[in-house]
Write a protein that holds these residues in place. Sequence first.
Motif, short mmCIF file in Angstrom:
data_model
loop_
_atom_site.label_atom_id
_atom_site.label_comp_id
_atom_site.label_asym_id
_atom_site.label_seq_id
_atom_site.Cartn_x
_atom_site.Cartn_y
_atom_site.Cartn_z
N ALA A 144 -7.62 3.34 -18.60
CA ALA A 144 -7.75 4.05 -17.33
C ALA A 144 -6.38 4.53 -16.89
CB ALA A 144 -8.37 3.15 -16.27
N VAL A 145 -6.37 5.68 -16.21
CA VAL A 145 -5.14 6.24 -15.66
C VAL A 145 -5.45 6.74 -14.25
CG1 VAL A 145 -3.37 8.01 -15.90
CG2 VAL A 145 -4.29 6.92 -17.94
N TYR A 146 -4.56 6.43 -13.29
CA TYR A 146 -4.80 6.76 -11.89
C TYR A 146 -3.50 7.23 -11.24
CZ TYR A 146 -5.63 5.95 -6.89
OH TYR A 146 -5.74 6.10 -5.53
N VAL A 147 -3.63 8.23 -10.39
CA VAL A 147 -2.46 8.74 -9.65
C VAL A 147 -2.88 9.05 -8.22
CG1 VAL A 147 -0.98 10.76 -9.36
CG2 VAL A 147 -1.17 9.72 -11.59
N ASP A 148 -2.06 8.63 -7.26
CA ASP A 148 -2.21 9.12 -5.90
C ASP A 148 -0.81 9.44 -5.37
OD1 ASP A 148 -1.04 6.75 -4.99
OD2 ASP A 148 -2.97 5.79 -4.60
N ASN A 149 -0.69 9.64 -4.05
CA ASN A 149 0.63 10.03 -3.52
C ASN A 149 1.58 8.86 -3.37
OD1 ASN A 149 -0.71 8.76 -1.50
ND2 ASN A 149 -0.52 10.40 0.01
N GLU A 150 1.18 7.64 -3.84
CA GLU A 150 2.04 6.46 -3.73
C GLU A 150 2.37 5.86 -5.08
OE1 GLU A 150 -0.32 3.97 -1.26
OE2 GLU A 150 0.51 4.76 0.60
N ILE A 151 1.41 5.81 -5.98
CA ILE A 151 1.60 5.07 -7.22
C ILE A 151 1.04 5.83 -8.42
CG2 ILE A 151 1.48 2.81 -6.08
CD1 ILE A 151 -1.39 2.58 -7.29
N TYR A 152 1.54 5.43 -9.61
CA TYR A 152 0.90 5.73 -10.88
C TYR A 152 0.35 4.40 -11.39
CZ TYR A 152 3.36 10.26 -11.34
OH TYR A 152 3.82 11.54 -11.16
N SER A 183 -5.59 11.30 -1.14
CA SER A 183 -5.88 12.07 -2.34
C SER A 183 -5.58 11.23 -3.58
CB SER A 183 -5.04 13.34 -2.37
OG SER A 183 -5.24 14.08 -1.19
N SER A 184 -6.41 11.37 -4.61
CA SER A 184 -6.19 10.63 -5.84
C SER A 184 -6.94 11.29 -6.99
CB SER A 184 -6.64 9.17 -5.70
OG SER A 184 -8.03 9.12 -5.44
N VAL A 185 -6.47 11.01 -8.20
CA VAL A 185 -7.11 11.50 -9.42
C VAL A 185 -7.24 10.31 -10.36
CG1 VAL A 185 -7.07 13.21 -11.26
CG2 VAL A 185 -5.88 13.68 -9.10
N LEU A 186 -8.41 10.17 -10.98
CA LEU A 186 -8.69 8.99 -11.80
C LEU A 186 -9.48 9.39 -13.04
CD1 LEU A 186 -9.20 5.87 -12.34
CD2 LEU A 186 -11.20 6.14 -10.87
N ILE A 187 -9.09 8.84 -14.19
CA ILE A 187 -9.95 8.85 -15.38
C ILE A 187 -9.99 7.40 -15.86
CG2 ILE A 187 -10.28 9.61 -17.74
CD1 ILE A 187 -8.83 12.12 -17.17
N ASP A 188 -11.19 6.81 -15.88
CA ASP A 188 -11.28 5.40 -16.29
C ASP A 188 -12.21 5.17 -17.48
OD1 ASP A 188 -13.81 5.68 -15.23
OD2 ASP A 188 -13.48 4.35 -13.52
N GLY A 189 -12.47 6.22 -18.24
CA GLY A 189 -13.31 6.04 -19.41
C GLY A 189 -14.79 6.14 -19.10
N GLN A 190 -15.15 6.09 -17.81
CA GLN A 190 -16.53 6.24 -17.39
C GLN A 190 -16.75 7.55 -16.64
OE1 GLN A 190 -18.88 3.79 -18.13
NE2 GLN A 190 -17.24 2.80 -19.27
N ARG A 191 -15.70 8.04 -16.02
CA ARG A 191 -15.83 9.19 -15.13
C ARG A 191 -14.45 9.79 -14.88
NH1 ARG A 191 -16.11 6.22 -9.21
NH2 ARG A 191 -14.54 4.68 -9.69
N SER A 194 -10.73 14.09 -1.92
CA SER A 194 -10.18 15.10 -1.02
C SER A 194 -8.98 14.50 -0.27
CB SER A 194 -11.25 15.53 -0.03
OG SER A 194 -11.72 14.40 0.70
N ALA A 195 -7.97 15.27 0.12
CA ALA A 195 -7.83 16.68 -0.26
C ALA A 195 -6.80 16.75 -1.36
CB ALA A 195 -7.39 17.49 0.94
N LEU A 235 -2.27 17.13 -8.82
CA LEU A 235 -3.00 17.32 -10.07
C LEU A 235 -2.02 17.52 -11.23
CD1 LEU A 235 -5.89 17.45 -11.10
CD2 LEU A 235 -5.83 19.92 -10.80
N LYS A 236 -0.96 18.25 -10.96
CA LYS A 236 0.06 18.44 -12.00
C LYS A 236 0.73 17.11 -12.35
CE LYS A 236 4.14 21.17 -13.20
NZ LYS A 236 4.85 20.03 -13.77
N SER A 237 0.99 16.28 -11.35
CA SER A 237 1.57 14.95 -11.62
C SER A 237 0.65 14.12 -12.50
CB SER A 237 1.84 14.22 -10.30
OG SER A 237 2.77 14.92 -9.52
N PHE A 238 -0.65 14.27 -12.27
CA PHE A 238 -1.62 13.52 -13.06
C PHE A 238 -1.56 13.96 -14.52
CE2 PHE A 238 -5.98 13.02 -14.74
CZ PHE A 238 -6.06 11.64 -14.67
#
Length: 557
Positions: free
Chosen positions: A398-406, A497-505, A510-511, A517-520
């Motif tokens: 899984a990989v996750y990014v928001d405005n605070e952490i990777y 705001s956050s972006v996630l790929i965890d192998g399931q979805r 928002s927003a 998205l580029k950071s992700f």
Amino acid sequence: MSLLQISISASVFILAVIFLRSLLIHKLPKMTFMFLWGVALIQLLVPVSVQSQFSIFTAAEHISRMFTAPKLISTRESSTFVNGTTVIMPPITEHLTAPIMPLETASQISPIVWVWLVGFTLCALFFIIPHLRYRKIYKMAVPIRNDFIRKWQHSNLLWRDVQIRQLDNISTPLTYGIFRPVVLLPKNLDYDDEKQLALILTHEFTHIKRFDTLKKWILATSVCVHWFNPFVWVMYILANRDIELFCDETVIRKFGEDTKPTYARALVRLEEKKIGLSPMISSFSKNSTEERIISIMKTKRITITTTLLAIGLVASVVIIFATSALDKTEASTGVYNPTAEPSAEIVALYQGAITTEIVPALSQGATTTDLMPHDLTFNKKYDVPKLIDSLMASKYRAVYVDNEIYLRVMMDNTIQISKDNGAVWKKYDTDEVDAKDFAKWLLINDPIPGYSMKEVQSRLANGAEVKHLVFENVKEMYFIIDRNGVQIELVQPEKISSVLIDGQRMMITSAISAQMLKSFYDLLVSNNILSETHAKQDYSERIKYLEKNLPNFIVTK
């Protein structure tokens, strides 16, 4: 379930068996209690539970729900603005724990585990050392030259080779060994009393046929594993007694009730002297002699009524006391329908209080579902499955990014987090959460997830582990982990705001901004999940897709 939960659950069943034994030990076939002790051993040593609506634990949960209400911890109302609307997130449940601080080194073993290991080791030595010491003595035994014993053994052959030997150091017959059993007879035994010899040999051969020595090893194992539980020690003592009582009953039924007085006198004459014996042997008069004599004299012919009563009693006790509470995380109808509209009450629980500022926005076409994360995983117009395949082919789950952490989850399920855009990664420890408690919490607090509620509830019911991570700002993550992958559930006072790929979805909340998205995608490239060329193309298509298909999202550049 944890070892402590298993032990407590089994203790309830053991107490029920002890109570029934005190009432019916001389009224029911002894096999009844041997079967019940076997169920207790399965509970203690096999980490598998069977659910039943008739379980005493189901009734206890029902009563508990009648007198208690779910308790919520009040939190400061935090809000975020989405398209001019204010959404106040729901309060956090009482199951949340204190922050887990990051650790750069591997996790250390808990002091509780060390205490258990020490207890387990001492308990194992308690059984093994005497057994090894007495086996040295038993090897000094010599063969017996007795015509009656030779003829008796020839007419009672077993598939295992059984030796019958004589030893000076014992005062009562006993049997040791599992696959190469040996029957030891004391030297001062009256070898001219052929009737007594037949009773003794039948008793010992019955132990061998039933692998009673192996049963004693399994009982000892349960004591070593659950050494801290006094009820398991009581079970060990009573189950060993019942092994002897069951053997006595078999001998009486074979030779007839006329042999009761002779058999009882043999027990009295052979009552062992005050010497220690290994717990890994089966002895003719090892256990409570008084209880055995009373049982022998009260042994009666087994009738159909008695058999049916024993079967009904065993079934009832097992269903009521050996099963776990029914999992009621699904809807009351028994099947959760992910496509059904959630009730107004549940929606309110998820969204919390909504200010009147949302009304104009709704009148302009926005819907409450726009406040939710958007799942783009299986959208045929955009090849997210290909992106997930790239993730699964890497060394990450899984990989996750928001405005605070990777954040990234490794293949060994360890959690690594970076707070400087991936420059330095630190390993974080997580705490365990009971899957049933989490399933109930999720059903109440997240009724419109970006994935199938039915699917995640099924994963939780089928043994998925739930790990929990709390950050300093009260943001939390739950990791649902099984062999199918890892799934992340995010809880936070503000929906950031956050972006996630965890192998399931693949989830986008928002927003979302173009920069995030580029950071992700930069994270995917730096972790060798995507090539730089593939990432640029993927990123460009994703921005176009969001602007075209999700107009209620704020896609800022």
